[in-house]
Design a protein around this motif. Structure first.
Motif, PDB file in Angstrom:
ATOM      1  N   PRO A   1       0.815  -1.221   0.000  1.00  0.00           N
ATOM      2  CA  PRO A   1       0.000   0.000   0.000  1.00  0.00           C
ATOM      3  C   PRO A   1       0.849   1.272   0.000  1.00  0.00           C
ATOM      4  O   PRO A   1       1.924   1.302   0.579  1.00  0.00           O
ATOM      5  N   VAL A   2       0.338   2.284  -0.705  1.00  0.00           N
ATOM      6  CA  VAL A   2       0.993   3.600  -0.655  1.00  0.00           C
ATOM      7  C   VAL A   2      -0.012   4.540   0.003  1.00  0.00           C
ATOM      8  O   VAL A   2      -1.096   4.747  -0.516  1.00  0.00           O
ATOM      9  N   GLY A   3       0.325   5.045   1.146  1.00  0.00           N
ATOM     10  CA  GLY A   3      -0.559   6.005   1.812  1.00  0.00           C
ATOM     11  C   GLY A   3      -1.592   5.326   2.703  1.00  0.00           C
ATOM     12  O   GLY A   3      -1.834   4.116   2.585  1.00  0.00           O
ATOM     13  N   PHE A   4      -2.227   6.128   3.556  1.00  0.00           N
ATOM     14  CA  PHE A   4      -3.137   5.626   4.574  1.00  0.00           C
ATOM     15  C   PHE A   4      -4.411   4.990   3.987  1.00  0.00           C
ATOM     16  O   PHE A   4      -4.846   3.921   4.394  1.00  0.00           O
ATOM     17  N   LYS A   5      -4.964   5.672   2.951  1.00  0.00           N
ATOM     18  CA  LYS A   5      -6.208   5.180   2.356  1.00  0.00           C
ATOM     19  C   LYS A   5      -6.015   3.763   1.769  1.00  0.00           C
ATOM     20  O   LYS A   5      -6.834   2.881   1.966  1.00  0.00           O
ATOM     21  N   ASP A   6      -4.879   3.627   1.100  1.00  0.00           N
ATOM     22  CA  ASP A   6      -4.517   2.331   0.515  1.00  0.00           C
ATOM     23  C   ASP A   6      -4.407   1.255   1.591  1.00  0.00           C
ATOM     24  O   ASP A   6      -4.886   0.135   1.446  1.00  0.00           O
ATOM     25  N   LYS A   7      -3.745   1.665   2.707  1.00  0.00           N
ATOM     26  CA  LYS A   7      -3.535   0.708   3.805  1.00  0.00           C
ATOM     27  C   LYS A   7      -4.875   0.245   4.366  1.00  0.00           C
ATOM     28  O   LYS A   7      -5.076  -0.935   4.645  1.00  0.00           O
TER      29      LYS A   7
END
Ligand SMILES: Cc1cc2nc3c(=O)[nH]c(=O)nc-3n(C[C@H](O)[C@H](O)[C@H](O)COP(=O)(O)O)c2cc1C
Length: 604
Positions: free
Chosen positions: A97-103
């Motif tokens: 994941p890249v970034g919080f939303k992705d995570k």
């Protein structure tokens, strides 16, 4: 099964048949006719089931043809098949994941994966409410069907067969037919390439008995999972969890170490003595031919348990189209993303129903270099159960939709020259009857990805061509030319065979300005106008290494039954036919409702 019946009723997908019907041929014949109707007809519930021979009346109903339409398939999966394929594609292409939303979104996906693992429950399950042990074990108390006249006996046709490796580390669920020998013995038709057969080898080597549980019914998805061609060592119930988003819930069987889903309708438990092998079959199979008698292992039943209100689930196999057309369609869609991991430039593939699955596959790909299609042929012939494919046609990305047969055949035939052919050898499905040797034989690949310059022949009418053919091949009876507008029309000739067909092909070389592709079939049981059944017959009957002949631009295909005239030493099986007296009796009682045109079309 009770929930399935409710769902099918609510969705207007179930026909209840209350007439008294026999487990010998009658019920199977009706289910066979039903699936030939438009869109697979209805699911059938037989509520008045008897064994006329022994005078037994069964308390439970028999449910059939549950997967027999695209709509019913998706109803039973509880979601669209495309959504499952998309989910698998997503899982296979998961990136860090890249970034919080992705995570967050990945965490959701990973969290849902925890549900794929089967869960073992303590205590007994609903499937163990009624128990038959020791002297009370009697397989004849179950309404097990005899489908075809020449079958070796009654067979369980939708059994979920649960097995485990010798060390107990690997668990397998497979669907294999099971022949009833007597009240407590079953024939285990796991073919040599299948996972349970590999487990059997381990037990045999160790000189130990092998535990087996056969479950019938429960959530229909267990039954589909049993047919899923997952690699050796992967438990098919993981697929259940992935699709349902909830784990299969298992209970321990009473007399073996194996676990089975707690909500199945029946469990037949037992042990396979690895020293015992018995003759299994014949059985009218999904190839539309009988599989002949072969030696297979035997299970001694150690317990039968059932639900209180059970329903017996069964299917019928024979000539296409069949219920497994729809099960196979779901499998094809769901496994496309997995196959793409082996063949990344694969766009799509399709197994036409009249090609009996492994007898014909059409695939679309993005060719990047010379020989790419041939590379794919090798990849297919080396990938799991895809290795059973006998005839594969590869097209490029510009080809029409793979289910638009008319456009597709035009595309292929306009590009075809004998140079497009690649003939190889490999493993075959144990059901194949045509190869000179069992289990191995010819493979045919057609590379339709390149644009060859092809000249059209000088066409003659069917009647005139037949006359010219008969001068050279007097045994020719009927002739019809298909796809006349293409560069390679297909001439089908029926024969009363008196010599090896290669001799007939050689005799026709003088007509090569008028004939491009010539296919020979026996006069008996073939209709030269019925392309659907001709494709079924010919892809079943040929072994590419023996039955394809080339002379210049002319290609010959010997789709006849093989005999001593061809140096064929194996027994050639009959194709499966309905028993006329059974059909007539059902007609007289007003229960048989298949129209005669459909009966003829599918050569029942
Ligand atoms: C209706 C039906 C009947 C089948 N019967 C058999 C059979 O008798 N023997 C067999 O080896 N495979 C049979 N198969 C195919 C297997 O179920 C399929 O190859 C499955 O993937 C095998 O599981 P495995 O790879 O875990 O062994 C049948 C499939 C269907 C749809």
């Amino acid at each position: 099964m009770q929930r399935t019946i409710k769902l099918l009723k609510k969705e207007n997908e179930l026909r209840v048949i209350e007439d008294e019907l026999d487990i010998y041929l009658e019920i199977a014949h009706l289910a066979y006719a039903e699936v030939k109707k438009k869109d697979g007809g209805m699911a059938l519930l037989f509520t008045n089931v008897v064994d006329k021979k022994s005078g037994t009346k069964f308390e439970e109903p028999i449910l059939m043809n549950v997967f027999g339409s695209y709509r019913r398939c998706e109803l039973l999966f509880g979601r669209t098949i495309e959504s499952i394929a998309d989910e698998i594609t997503k899982l296979l292409h998961m990136k860090p994941p890249v970034g919080f939303k992705d995570k967050l979104s990945m965490a959701g996906e990973l969290f849902s994966l925890k549900n794929i693992f089967p869960k073992k429950l303590k205590g007994e399950g609903a499937c163990q409410k009624i128990k038959y042990l020791e002297d009370n074990i009697d397989l004849h108390k179950l309404p097990i069907l005899t489908t075809w006249e020449q079958d070796g006996g009654p067979f369980i046709t939708m059994g979920q067969v649960y097995t485990q490796s010798l060390d107990g580390e690997l668990v397998n669920l497979g669907m294999y037919r099971l022949q009833v020998y007597d009240k407590n013995h079953l024939g285990m038709h796991w073919q040599i390439h299948k996972d349970s057969s590999h487990f059997f080898d381990q037990y045999q080597k160790a000189g130990k008995k092998m535990p087996v549980c056969v479950a019938i019914g429960g959530d229909p998805l267990y039954t589909w999972c049993a047919t899923a061609p997952l690699p050796y060592g992967v438990n098919e119930l993981l697929m259940y969890g992935l699709i349902k988003k909830e784990p299969a819930k298992l209970v321990k069987s009473l007399t073996t170490p194996l676990y089975i889903p707690q909500d199945v309708d029946y469990v037949i438990e037992g042990w396979v003595d690895t020293n015992e092998i018995r003759v299994e079959g014949p059985f009218g199979d999904h190839t539309g031919y009988y599989t002949l008698k072969e030696p297979y292992p035997v299970m001694q039943v150690s317990a039968i348990t059932t639900k209180k209100e059970k329903v017996f689930l069964a299917t019928v196999v024979g000539k296409p189209p069949l219920e497994d057309k729809y099960m196979g369609w779901a499998t094809g869609r769901i496994f496309l993303p997995l196959l793409k991991t082996t063949a990344p430039d694969l766009i799509d593939y399709h197994m036409p129903e009249n090609g009996g699955f492994h007898n014909l596959i059409i695939a679309k790909m993005q060719p990047h270099y010379k020989g790419h299609a041939k590379q794919f042929m090798h990849a297919f012939w080396g990938a799991g159960q895809m290795s059973f494919v006998k005839h594969a046609i590869f097209l490029d990305e510009n080809a029409p939709r793979l289910d638009n047969y008319e456009a597709l055949a035009t595309y292929i035939l306009d590009r075809f020259t004998p140079k497009s052919l690649f003939i190889s050898e490999g493993i075959l499905d144990a059901l194949d009857h045509s190869s000179p040797e069992i289990l191995v034989g010819g493979k045919l690949g057609i590379d339709s990805t390149g644009a060859h310059k092809v000249e059209a022949p000088q066409l003659l009418g069917d009647e005139e061509l037949l006359q010219r053919v008969q001068e050279l091949v007097p045994e020719a009876v009927h002739l019809h030319q298909f796809m006349r507008r293409t560069k390679n029309p297909i001439t089908v000739i029926s024969l009363n065979k008196t010599r090896n067909v290669k001799e007939c092909f050689k005799a026709l070389i003088d007509l090569s300005t008028h004939i491009r592709v010539v296919v020979f079939v026996d006069e008996a049981k073939n209709d030269v106008y019925n392309s659907y059944m001709l494709i079924w017959r010919v892809t079943n009957n040929i072994d590419a290494a023996r039955d394809i002949f080339i002379s210049g631009l002319m290609l010959g295909v010997d789709g006849t039954n093989k005999t001593a005239l061809d140096g064929f030493v194996r027994e050639w099986p009959d194709d499966v036919d309905c028993t006329q007296s059974v059909v007539d009796a059902l007609k007289q009682r007003g229960i048989w409702d298949l129209d005669d045109a459909t009966y003829e079309k599918y050569q029942l």
